[in-house]
Write an enzyme that holds these catalytic residues in place. Structure first.
Site, PDB file in Angstrom:
ATOM      1  N   GLY A  60     -20.187   9.656  55.499  1.00  0.00           N
ATOM      2  CA  GLY A  60     -19.983   8.783  56.254  1.00  0.00           C
ATOM      3  C   GLY A  60     -18.764   8.698  57.549  1.00  0.00           C
ATOM      4  N   GLY A 106     -18.272   5.318  59.709  1.00  0.00           N
ATOM      5  CA  GLY A 106     -18.726   3.587  59.469  1.00  0.00           C
ATOM      6  C   GLY A 106     -17.282   3.398  59.219  1.00  0.00           C
ATOM      7  N   PHE A 107     -16.897   2.726  59.429  1.00  0.00           N
ATOM      8  CA  PHE A 107     -16.101   1.151  58.555  1.00  0.00           C
ATOM      9  C   PHE A 107     -15.317   1.919  57.775  1.00  0.00           C
ATOM     10  CE2 PHE A 107     -18.369  -2.364  61.288  1.00  0.00           C
ATOM     11  CZ  PHE A 107     -17.418  -2.361  62.339  1.00  0.00           C
ATOM     12  N   VAL A 134     -25.789  15.202  55.822  1.00  0.00           N
ATOM     13  CA  VAL A 134     -25.919  15.805  54.127  1.00  0.00           C
ATOM     14  C   VAL A 134     -27.234  15.558  53.532  1.00  0.00           C
ATOM     15  CG1 VAL A 134     -24.873  14.646  51.470  1.00  0.00           C
ATOM     16  CG2 VAL A 134     -23.442  15.105  54.201  1.00  0.00           C
ATOM     17  N   GLU A 183     -28.125 -13.512  66.477  1.00  0.00           N
ATOM     18  CA  GLU A 183     -27.468 -13.103  67.053  1.00  0.00           C
ATOM     19  C   GLU A 183     -28.468 -12.543  68.479  1.00  0.00           C
ATOM     20  OE1 GLU A 183     -24.344 -11.336  65.783  1.00  0.00           O
ATOM     21  OE2 GLU A 183     -22.584 -13.015  65.976  1.00  0.00           O
ATOM     22  N   ASP A 223     -21.316  -0.159  52.580  1.00  0.00           N
ATOM     23  CA  ASP A 223     -22.240  -0.496  52.353  1.00  0.00           C
ATOM     24  C   ASP A 223     -22.716  -0.470  51.004  1.00  0.00           C
ATOM     25  OD1 ASP A 223     -22.056  -2.564  54.539  1.00  0.00           O
ATOM     26  OD2 ASP A 223     -23.273  -1.647  55.639  1.00  0.00           O
ATOM     27  N   ALA A 227     -18.731  -5.543  57.031  1.00  0.00           N
ATOM     28  CA  ALA A 227     -17.026  -4.892  57.700  1.00  0.00           C
ATOM     29  C   ALA A 227     -16.436  -5.373  57.012  1.00  0.00           C
ATOM     30  CB  ALA A 227     -17.223  -5.082  59.399  1.00  0.00           C
ATOM     31  N   GLN A 228     -16.653  -6.150  56.594  1.00  0.00           N
ATOM     32  CA  GLN A 228     -14.213  -6.477  56.113  1.00  0.00           C
ATOM     33  C   GLN A 228     -14.703  -5.501  55.006  1.00  0.00           C
ATOM     34  OE1 GLN A 228     -11.838  -7.565  56.003  1.00  0.00           O
ATOM     35  NE2 GLN A 228     -11.826  -7.742  58.700  1.00  0.00           N
TER      36      GLN A 228
END
Lengths: 427, 427
Positions: free
Chosen positions: B15, B17-18, B83, B174, B305, B322-323
């Site tokens: 992965g 991602g972040f 995967v 949003e 996540d 994200a953090q």
């Protein structure tokens, strides 16, 4: 089709390309009802499609919502529709969203890729006439390199890293140059595990020069630029077939490649009901007179690539490029008003503003009516002209910034593999 | 899989991602071989996906080629791979491009949409977790209005113009705000033939407040902002089903709509071989200790996540944002080096840097650890933070310019309908 009724005569325009849009703009404040039909909700700035294919620009930067171009015009209606047939007897068009009557019809359906009847090439090659096709090509180029990493079969790897472009017109030349810059600048960094020097870019032209419509000097210099970038230019070679692996030609030459880009020909985008008859010229274009009236009709016009207007200088019809399309659209707009007001029409006169092509950074060729030049200055002129003709202030800014960035950083960052159609999404 | 052999231990990261990217960056100059696997060749900046769905940004502006992020790092290998299974006994991953052995495995596969077992909602609703999904939603929104023009059935037209968003978290809020701005600013100009005032935007939240993870003040103010924009906020209502036409709820309320956006839940993106066992927590997340080690394993880690790390403050695991992902990725990078050097590991400590959401122009809510504020200043802070965390200088510039343009012109121009998968393209 659900279009408000007015007392104004209705002009139906098929196609929101250069010709259709410039015509619609001219009619915007006139006493006519304009209905523009297009199968996309956006206008595509086709001259920059090759930059989308090669990661230099994002797709939305060279497209523009048609509704937004014409939003302030009263009596203007846009419908997202695919025109399936034209009924010239009852003066109506049949579309996938219903029928529509017209007083005047303008066919501005543009051009499509011409495979000259070779269905195997059509099946196995990539075209680059639309935004989805350009994104498709971009994804394939990148996927090829990802795949090249995985194989230990050297022939297969080379085939994945080879690119064959058929057609030495502006599209083919510009794509070849951009691919060469990717090969030289980006691939070695992105794929340190691959010997990307082995990647080959071939451009194949059936006649004895590339950029045939331009001056000899432009043609020679463009070839020179391409060779400096490492592109293999093959002239007097005609591609006869491509089975998805091997390109065969009318000579002994063959090429092993996973990617053949077909930029060797275009033809008029014919529409049923107006696709056969003595008004159809070579290449499926519609023969029009000097008022863009389709031969034999009184209220059906054609403009742009699909129109074949012959002149003494162009006995086979004006070139299928943006300039004739824009000029014809404008002129027909004025003539339609004259026609409705029973005034005499003005014949179309083509003003050749010149042509140009870019091969790479600091490398372009420009033929203006009075001046012909090549190199750095030509490259700046090319950029300025393309920014000027691009629709939309935001598009211009974003394209300009991308170009500055790509120039300074020797990079092209929009290189995502996005092929949503590989996996069926909902709806 | 064709990965060069080295004497360094191999860390396989699933992965990009972040979490995966921040981990890979930390390991870049260490004596390990890093193999990053992702099914896309790009990193997605998920917090801005809703702006792609609503035409404010182009898709490539919020994505970044993974190879480019890590191109200067030796011992780093990226492979475009899906995967399929993890073999925890033989320490290898099985992918669609072959098997790969690992010394250490880090699962950073992120989250996917959670439909809580309701297959009818899954089939009929739209999600917004990936770039193709966001483009798909953008196209549907625009297609709905094109279709609304064609029908004379008032109920059908209203259903096409209604949007129901399920879930009052940041994504839902949003998106609702952005849709409201489109309704107010763009639709009346683009569709003069439609009474776009009839378009309704509903946001449905099962509990008694929106933005549940944020402060009461933020939640109240966000609701206030949404209502000012004309969004209908429904609290304490749980959606029970959606058949593609009618949304039913646990109350008497029903909604007729052609578009349901499901933003009501996420779950860990489980991978076969590591998807069942006492190490799987609620919502398919992998239970990890304070070193991100998956419960019961010695060399398999999870970050971001998909990892469920419980703390006294977060007994159900750190928030899926994200953090925590970025912080865990960095920390695990350091710990893996310590582990290889036989040094004691450092436990992870989450530093809550706050959270924020934007509802519309000049309308945002920000909760920092020490300050909570809402309105214009919060909106500037939101923009600054998002530009800061976006990867890539070009992306930042292009996003910034789009934001300035959209702000000044009250517009969002990237509103093309591009759904290439509707028509099968070649290959």
């Amino acid at each position: 089709m659900n279009i408000p009724k007015t007392s104004y005569p209705r002009v139906v325009i098929i196609g929101g390309g250069f010709a259709g849009i410039s015509l619609a703009k001219k009619l915007s404040k006139q006493e006519v009802q304009v209905v523009l039909l297009d199968k996309n909700n956006y206008h595509t700035f086709q001259p920059l499609l090759y930059q989308v294919s090669t990661g230099g620009l994002e797709p939305d930067s060279i497209a523009y919502p048609i509704r937004k171009i014409l939003k302030d015009f009263p009596n203007f209606h846009f419908r997202l529709a695919n025109v399936e047939e034209i009924n010239t007897v009852e003066n109506k068009v049949l579309t996938d969203i219903g029928e529509l009557k017209f007083e005047y019809l303008v066919v501005a359906s543009g051009a499509e890729t011409n495979y000259f009847g070779n269905s195997e090439i059509e099946k196995n090659s990539m075209a680059m006439k639309t935004i989805p096709e350009s994104l498709n090509l971009r994804s394939l180029i990148l996927e090829n390199f990802e795949e090249a990493l995985l194989t230990s079969d050297l022939n297969e790897r080379n085939a994945l890293m080879n690119f064959v472009i058929v057609g030495g017109g502006p599209t083919g030349v510009e794509l070849a140059g951009a691919l060469a810059e990717i090969k030289n600048g980006i691939l070695p960094k992105d794929y340190p595990d691959l010997d990307t020097r082995l990647a080959q870019i071939h451009i194949i032209q059936s006649s004895d020069c590339i950029l045939k419509g331009m001056s000899d000097k432009a043609s020679e210099k463009a070839e020179d630029f391409l060779e400096k970038l490492g592109v293999n230019v093959w002239k007097n070679v005609r591609v006869t077939n491509y089975d998805g692996k091997t390109v065969t030609t009318n000579t002994d030459l063959t090429f092993e490649t996973a990617t053949l880009v077909w930029a060797a020909g275009v033809k008029g985008a014919a529409i049923k009901g107006l696709s056969a008859g003595d008004f159809v010229a070579k290449g499926d274009r519609l023969l029009v007179d000097e008022f863009n009236l389709v031969k034999g009709f009184k209220n059906i016009f054609a403009v742009g690539d699909v129109a074949c207007m012959t002149t003494s200088e162009f006995p086979n019809g004006l070139p299928m490029m943006a300039q004739p399309a824009i000029q014809q659209g404008k002129q027909l707009g004025e003539n339609l008003v004259r026609l409705i007001e029973n005034k005499p029409l003005k014949p179309f006169e083509y003003h050749d503003k010149g042509s140009m092509a870019t091969i790479g950074r600091n490398k372009a060729v420009v033929d203006l009516p009075r001046f012909k030049f090549q190199g750095v200055f030509a490259w700046y002129v090319w950029m300025f002209v393309h920014l000027f003709f691009l629709i939309g202030f935001r598009n211009r800014m974003v394209v300009f910034i991308n170009w500055v960035y790509n120039y300074v950083r020797f990079d092209r960052e929009a290189r995502l593999i996005i092929r949503p159609f590989k996996k069926a999404l909902k709806r």
